[in-house]
Motif scaffolding. Structure first.
Motif, PDB file in Angstrom:
ATOM      1  N   ASN A  48      46.971  47.827  20.963  1.00  0.00           N
ATOM      2  CA  ASN A  48      47.099  48.588  19.727  1.00  0.00           C
ATOM      3  C   ASN A  48      45.784  49.277  19.382  1.00  0.00           C
ATOM      4  O   ASN A  48      44.729  48.643  19.300  1.00  0.00           O
ATOM      5  N   TRP A  84      44.757  50.696  12.980  1.00  0.00           N
ATOM      6  CA  TRP A  84      44.592  49.609  12.025  1.00  0.00           C
ATOM      7  C   TRP A  84      44.679  50.162  10.604  1.00  0.00           C
ATOM      8  O   TRP A  84      44.432  51.345  10.360  1.00  0.00           O
ATOM      9  N   ASN A  85      45.071  49.295   9.652  1.00  0.00           N
ATOM     10  CA  ASN A  85      44.983  49.676   8.236  1.00  0.00           C
ATOM     11  C   ASN A  85      44.375  48.575   7.385  1.00  0.00           C
ATOM     12  O   ASN A  85      44.290  48.721   6.165  1.00  0.00           O
ATOM     13  N   ARG A  86      43.963  47.482   7.984  1.00  0.00           N
ATOM     14  CA  ARG A  86      43.270  46.437   7.231  1.00  0.00           C
ATOM     15  C   ARG A  86      42.010  47.035   6.594  1.00  0.00           C
ATOM     16  O   ARG A  86      41.183  47.646   7.261  1.00  0.00           O
ATOM     17  N   VAL A 131      53.479  48.499  15.554  1.00  0.00           N
ATOM     18  CA  VAL A 131      52.507  48.602  16.648  1.00  0.00           C
ATOM     19  C   VAL A 131      52.859  47.570  17.716  1.00  0.00           C
ATOM     20  O   VAL A 131      53.731  46.732  17.527  1.00  0.00           O
ATOM     21  N   ARG A 132      52.135  47.665  18.849  1.00  0.00           N
ATOM     22  CA  ARG A 132      52.308  46.737  19.974  1.00  0.00           C
ATOM     23  C   ARG A 132      53.760  46.702  20.456  1.00  0.00           C
ATOM     24  O   ARG A 132      54.367  45.642  20.599  1.00  0.00           O
ATOM     25  N   THR A 168      47.331  45.283   9.333  1.00  0.00           N
ATOM     26  CA  THR A 168      47.344  45.573  10.761  1.00  0.00           C
ATOM     27  C   THR A 168      45.929  45.746  11.277  1.00  0.00           C
ATOM     28  O   THR A 168      45.144  46.514  10.708  1.00  0.00           O
ATOM     29  N   LEU A 212      50.069  55.719  11.557  1.00  0.00           N
ATOM     30  CA  LEU A 212      50.339  54.363  11.076  1.00  0.00           C
ATOM     31  C   LEU A 212      50.459  54.335   9.555  1.00  0.00           C
ATOM     32  O   LEU A 212      51.327  53.648   9.002  1.00  0.00           O
ATOM     33  N   TYR A 218      53.751  52.868   7.879  1.00  0.00           N
ATOM     34  CA  TYR A 218      53.585  51.694   7.022  1.00  0.00           C
ATOM     35  C   TYR A 218      54.112  51.967   5.614  1.00  0.00           C
ATOM     36  O   TYR A 218      54.772  51.105   4.999  1.00  0.00           O
ATOM     37  N   ARG A 241      40.914  42.508  14.756  1.00  0.00           N
ATOM     38  CA  ARG A 241      41.425  41.172  14.411  1.00  0.00           C
ATOM     39  C   ARG A 241      40.268  40.181  14.371  1.00  0.00           C
ATOM     40  O   ARG A 241      39.300  40.311  15.123  1.00  0.00           O
TER      41      ARG A 241
END
Length: 452
Positions: free
Chosen positions: A276, A279-281, A187-188, A322, A168, A172, A452
């Motif tokens: 998914n 993540w990159n948050r 994603v998704r 994400t 990712l 990204y 999330r």
């Protein structure tokens, strides 16, 4: 002729027939066995007439769920000639090609089905390749009492969560820095076609970027996050400080379609996990680059291009939004991880420039095994070659012999680089390139999920 003389002559003739085979006699072909498991998975086995008592249980890599029992046709031929029996399953054919939810179970069930047909082996060695290397590591973790040792070939041993996350980061980076005006789904994916569309768009962006110094610097940044080797097929390895040549060889991997494989794999993982898994948050991209062995190359190329690396890294960090689906992450960690310990000896072999399963995964896996207290059961060996699973038949057989030696003697002395090289070369087959090597740390930058 007297009766006693005739009897003696007949006995001598019979003895000669038993001890001196006819010149035209041939070794009977291996017995080929097939079957089906409870979940619909198919299994196959090949058993030579002169079986040596060792059964190799093979776990195949990512792709169609078709039963395989050896890493290559050449390896199959050579292993059967040495008297090994071979077996393997397709995994559950009714789900995703990322079949980790069924693979370990199906491999153990295959072992039961095969031994019911051929009898109990003297020993069982598990062998796994690529995604099957992750399955193999799980078998080595959980198989004490059922398998005696294990050999991993180019194994995806860092697991599915790490894989999706560093991929990712690269995707990204390409999308944000090379396609800033576009909304590229990462994603998704709703379908395999959606995944292919993303792969095509990202690959086109990389190809366009390669035309300028600024674009090449950003391609190198994405390659660093992908843990992509700077040594491409058909090329001599670049010099340590030849930053331009390193980037050109990383670009060759992109141009040869690596992102199509990445996105297809992501779609399959999301199918398997139910959402998914990456993540990159919260990821600090400046810190992430600092952890990469390719950081000096990226900095040098940015300077040469007149680009501000700090600005790009700050932009990546600011835009990282994400989040993962918590249930999917939990599923992937349960089904697609390894390194929580070992139950039997495991030898992992990896090429030093693997484009699909970076050799740095071995460093991540080894750290986890040692943290679990099982470092004495693990050895890792490296082949100086570029490409995924690009082993010679001699290298594979030498590794099988080394695992068998460890099971028999309790010693790893046959698994040193020098011993493996000597053993492989002595086979007189297709050469070998075992070398001393220590991988860099895997560039991934996460331990816990940001949902999330």
């Amino acid at each position: 002729m007297p009766a006693r003389t005739a009897l003696a002559a007949a006995f001598c003739a019979a003895l000669t027939a038993l001890t001196v085979p006819a010149a035209h006699a041939a070794t009977p072909p291996p017995a080929h066995l097939t079957g089906t498991l409870a979940d619909g998975a198919a299994w196959i086995a090949d058993v030579p007439a002169d079986w040596n008592g060792t059964l190799l249980l093979f776990s195949h890599g990512f792709g169609p769920t078709v039963a395989q029992d050896a890493p290559t046709e050449a390896a199959r031929t050579a292993l059967l000639a040495e008297g090994y029996a071979l077996a393997g399953s397709s995994y559950d054919p009714n789900g995703s090609m990322w079949a980790l939810s069924s693979a370990e179970r199906d491999q153990f069930a295959t072992l039961d089905a095969v031994t019911a047909r051929i009898g109990t082996p003297r020993r069982v060695l598990s062998v796994g390749q690529s995604m099957g290397g992750l399955v193999n590591a799980q078998l080595a973790r959980d198989g004490a009492g059922r398998i005696d040792g294990a050999l991993g070939l180019c194994g995806l041993v860092a697991g599915g969560t790490d894989l999706d996350n560093y991929q990712l980061d690269a995707e990204y980076t390409i999308a944000r820095l090379l396609l800033p005006a576009e909304d590229v789904p990462l994603v998704r994916f709703g379908s395999a076609a959606d995944a292919r569309a993303t792969a095509d768009r990202l690959t086109a962006a990389v190809q366009a970027a390669q035309a300028t110094a600024q674009g090449r610097a950003r391609v190198a940044l994405a390659a660093a996050f992908l843990n992509l080797p700077a040594w491409a097929p058909g090329e001599p390895a670049p010099a340590p400080g030849d930053w331009q040549q390193q980037e050109e060889q990383q670009y060759a991997w992109f141009a040869n379609g690596i992102l199509a494989f990445v996105e297809n794999g992501r779609y399959a993982v999301e199918q398997s996990a139910g959402g998914n898994t990456s993540w990159n948050r919260g990821v600090d991209y400046a810190r992430l680059l600092a952890s990469s062995a390719h950081a000096p190359q990226v900095r040098a190329l940015y300077r040469a291009a007149g680009l501000d690396l700090d600005t790009d890294l700050a932009d990546l960090t600011a835009g990282a939004a994400t989040a993962a689906d918590p249930d999917a992450v939990r599923t992937l960690r349960r089904t697609s991880s390894a390194g929580q310990g070992l139950g039997v000896p495991l030898l992992d072999v990896h090429t030093v420039a693997d484009n699909l399963v970076p050799v740095e995964q071995e460093r991540r896996f080894g750290d986890r095994v040692r943290a679990a207290g099982d470092g004495a059961l693990l050895r890792q060996a490296y082949v100086e070659r570029q490409g995924h699973c690009a082993f010679t038949t001699a290298e594979t057989l030498a590794a099988v012999h080394a695992v068998e030696h460890r099971v028999t003697t309790g010693r790893w002395d046959a698994a040193t680089p020098a011993a493996l090289q000597s053993s492989a070369v002595a086979l007189g087959l297709d050469g070998a390139a075992y070398v001393p090597y220590r991988p860099a740390p895997l560039t991934v930058g996460r331990d816990q999920p940001a949902h999330r």
